[in-house]
Write a protein that holds these residues in place. Structure first.
Motif, PDB file in Angstrom:
ATOM      1  N   ARG A  21     -18.352 -10.782  34.819  1.00  0.00           N
ATOM      2  CA  ARG A  21     -19.409  -9.812  34.530  1.00  0.00           C
ATOM      3  C   ARG A  21     -19.189  -9.196  33.156  1.00  0.00           C
ATOM      4  O   ARG A  21     -18.070  -8.846  32.800  1.00  0.00           O
ATOM      5  CB  ARG A  21     -19.419  -8.692  35.557  1.00  0.00           C
ATOM      6  CG  ARG A  21     -19.692  -9.117  36.952  1.00  0.00           C
ATOM      7  CD  ARG A  21     -19.648  -7.887  37.841  1.00  0.00           C
ATOM      8  NE  ARG A  21     -19.238  -8.189  39.181  1.00  0.00           N
ATOM      9  CZ  ARG A  21     -20.040  -8.126  40.239  1.00  0.00           C
ATOM     10  NH1 ARG A  21     -21.297  -7.779  40.084  1.00  0.00           N
ATOM     11  NH2 ARG A  21     -19.595  -8.401  41.432  1.00  0.00           N
TER      12      ARG A  21
ATOM     13  N   SER B  78     -23.385  -2.044  35.012  1.00  0.00           N
ATOM     14  CA  SER B  78     -24.526  -2.933  35.243  1.00  0.00           C
ATOM     15  C   SER B  78     -24.033  -4.243  35.869  1.00  0.00           C
ATOM     16  O   SER B  78     -24.061  -5.296  35.238  1.00  0.00           O
ATOM     17  CB  SER B  78     -25.245  -3.202  33.925  1.00  0.00           C
ATOM     18  OG  SER B  78     -26.433  -3.898  34.138  1.00  0.00           O
TER      19      SER B  78
ATOM     20  N   ASP C 226     -25.116  -6.429  38.010  1.00  0.00           N
ATOM     21  CA  ASP C 226     -25.980  -7.571  38.289  1.00  0.00           C
ATOM     22  C   ASP C 226     -26.616  -8.186  37.057  1.00  0.00           C
ATOM     23  O   ASP C 226     -27.346  -9.165  37.155  1.00  0.00           O
ATOM     24  CB  ASP C 226     -27.067  -7.178  39.292  1.00  0.00           C
ATOM     25  CG  ASP C 226     -26.484  -6.923  40.669  1.00  0.00           C
ATOM     26  OD1 ASP C 226     -25.510  -7.600  41.028  1.00  0.00           O
ATOM     27  OD2 ASP C 226     -26.993  -6.040  41.372  1.00  0.00           O
ATOM     28  N   THR C 227     -26.378  -7.610  35.890  1.00  0.00           N
ATOM     29  CA  THR C 227     -26.934  -8.185  34.671  1.00  0.00           C
ATOM     30  C   THR C 227     -25.794  -8.554  33.730  1.00  0.00           C
ATOM     31  O   THR C 227     -24.748  -7.911  33.711  1.00  0.00           O
ATOM     32  CB  THR C 227     -27.890  -7.200  33.964  1.00  0.00           C
ATOM     33  OG1 THR C 227     -27.188  -6.000  33.664  1.00  0.00           O
ATOM     34  CG2 THR C 227     -29.083  -6.877  34.836  1.00  0.00           C
ATOM     35  N   GLY C 228     -26.010  -9.604  32.958  1.00  0.00           N
ATOM     36  CA  GLY C 228     -25.000 -10.022  32.002  1.00  0.00           C
ATOM     37  C   GLY C 228     -23.801 -10.650  32.658  1.00  0.00           C
ATOM     38  O   GLY C 228     -22.819  -9.980  32.941  1.00  0.00           O
TER      39      GLY C 228
ATOM     40  N   ASP D 226     -28.613 -13.823  32.395  1.00  0.00           N
ATOM     41  CA  ASP D 226     -29.067 -12.469  32.072  1.00  0.00           C
ATOM     42  C   ASP D 226     -29.150 -11.592  33.308  1.00  0.00           C
ATOM     43  O   ASP D 226     -28.700 -10.453  33.303  1.00  0.00           O
ATOM     44  CB  ASP D 226     -30.439 -12.498  31.387  1.00  0.00           C
ATOM     45  CG  ASP D 226     -30.359 -12.975  29.951  1.00  0.00           C
ATOM     46  OD1 ASP D 226     -29.371 -12.627  29.270  1.00  0.00           O
ATOM     47  OD2 ASP D 226     -31.265 -13.696  29.529  1.00  0.00           O
ATOM     48  N   ASP D 227     -29.747 -12.127  34.375  1.00  0.00           N
ATOM     49  CA  ASP D 227     -29.982 -11.337  35.585  1.00  0.00           C
ATOM     50  C   ASP D 227     -29.677 -12.193  36.803  1.00  0.00           C
ATOM     51  O   ASP D 227     -30.353 -13.188  37.062  1.00  0.00           O
ATOM     52  CB  ASP D 227     -31.442 -10.863  35.615  1.00  0.00           C
ATOM     53  CG  ASP D 227     -31.733  -9.915  36.763  1.00  0.00           C
ATOM     54  OD1 ASP D 227     -30.804  -9.580  37.522  1.00  0.00           O
ATOM     55  OD2 ASP D 227     -32.903  -9.510  36.892  1.00  0.00           O
ATOM     56  N   ARG D 228     -28.666 -11.802  37.552  1.00  0.00           N
ATOM     57  CA  ARG D 228     -28.261 -12.575  38.723  1.00  0.00           C
ATOM     58  C   ARG D 228     -29.369 -12.641  39.768  1.00  0.00           C
ATOM     59  O   ARG D 228     -29.488 -13.612  40.506  1.00  0.00           O
ATOM     60  CB  ARG D 228     -26.990 -11.976  39.323  1.00  0.00           C
ATOM     61  CG  ARG D 228     -26.229 -12.961  40.158  1.00  0.00           C
ATOM     62  CD  ARG D 228     -24.881 -12.473  40.519  1.00  0.00           C
ATOM     63  NE  ARG D 228     -24.946 -11.150  41.127  1.00  0.00           N
ATOM     64  CZ  ARG D 228     -23.953 -10.599  41.780  1.00  0.00           C
ATOM     65  NH1 ARG D 228     -22.826 -11.214  41.872  1.00  0.00           N
ATOM     66  NH2 ARG D 228     -24.067  -9.409  42.301  1.00  0.00           N
ATOM     67  N   ALA D 229     -30.210 -11.614  39.817  1.00  0.00           N
ATOM     68  CA  ALA D 229     -31.307 -11.583  40.788  1.00  0.00           C
ATOM     69  C   ALA D 229     -32.340 -12.677  40.517  1.00  0.00           C
ATOM     70  O   ALA D 229     -33.082 -13.070  41.412  1.00  0.00           O
ATOM     71  CB  ALA D 229     -31.983 -10.215  40.780  1.00  0.00           C
ATOM     72  N   ALA D 230     -32.380 -13.195  39.289  1.00  0.00           N
ATOM     73  CA  ALA D 230     -33.336 -14.246  38.936  1.00  0.00           C
ATOM     74  C   ALA D 230     -32.836 -15.639  39.335  1.00  0.00           C
ATOM     75  O   ALA D 230     -33.592 -16.601  39.257  1.00  0.00           O
ATOM     76  CB  ALA D 230     -33.615 -14.208  37.437  1.00  0.00           C
TER      77      ALA D 230
ATOM     78  N   ALA E 153     -26.802 -17.373  43.594  1.00  0.00           N
ATOM     79  CA  ALA E 153     -26.370 -15.974  43.470  1.00  0.00           C
ATOM     80  C   ALA E 153     -25.302 -15.652  44.507  1.00  0.00           C
ATOM     81  O   ALA E 153     -24.327 -14.951  44.221  1.00  0.00           O
ATOM     82  CB  ALA E 153     -27.575 -15.040  43.610  1.00  0.00           C
TER      83      ALA E 153
END
Length: 165
Positions: free
Chosen positions: A42, A48, A50-52, A67-71, A77
């Motif tokens: 991370r 932050s 969940d991002t990066g 960039d975004d794990r949610a994507a 994930a």
């Protein structure tokens, strides 16, 4: 190459990720080159989480960036989250039960999201203020404990904490 099977591979547009027969992650890039023993790291694990996110090679080179794990696809994930939980250990303090002394070094007994624990705080300088009011406490063995919101602690815990800040 890899000892894992491609039927368990999780694909995204840029890379494929699979766990091999030895439990290691293997990333295959768009170029078809497989990299064994990769690890997710991370960029901002506290502020932050969940991002990066970088997927790093065994020798420390960045192979992929998320960039975004949610994507990501849900199974990818989940695989990354599983790997992160195995290498990141940062219990969150929910309450400060007691301290042996208000001078350092002191032994703290705390309740965390992973259960009760005691640790030695070597000095006040091992309590660091982070962005957003969070606190990071390093014990004498280098284990980090997080207090995400000091104001959310119970009154007795805040009173103890205030003596060290």
């Amino acid at each position: 190459m890899t000892t894992g099977t491609n039927e368990n591979a999780i694909r995204t547009g840029d890379f494929t990720l699979v766990r091999d027969g030895f439990g290691r992650l293997v990333l295959t890039g768009a170029d078809g080159v497989a990299h064994e023993g990769v690890m997710p790291v991370r960029a901002f694990p506290i502020s932050s989480p969940d991002t990066g996110l970088a997927i790093m090679s065994a020798d420390g080179h960045e192979l992929a960036w998320v960039d975004d794990r949610a994507a990501l696809p849900a199974d990818l994930a989940a695989l990354i989250a599983e790997e992160l939980s195995g290498r990141e250990f940062m219990p969150e303090i929910r309450a400060i039960v007691s301290v042996s002394s208000y001078m350092t070094p002191s032994t703290w007994s705390v309740a965390t999201d992973r259960g009760g624990v005691s640790f030695v705080l070597s000095g006040e300088e091992h309590i660091r203020r982070l962005a957003g009011g969070m606190l990071l406490i390093a014990d004498s063995h280098g284990v980090h404990f997080l207090i995400r919101d000091p104001k959310a602690l119970d009154r007795a815990s805040r009173k103890i904490l205030d003596r060290f800040l």
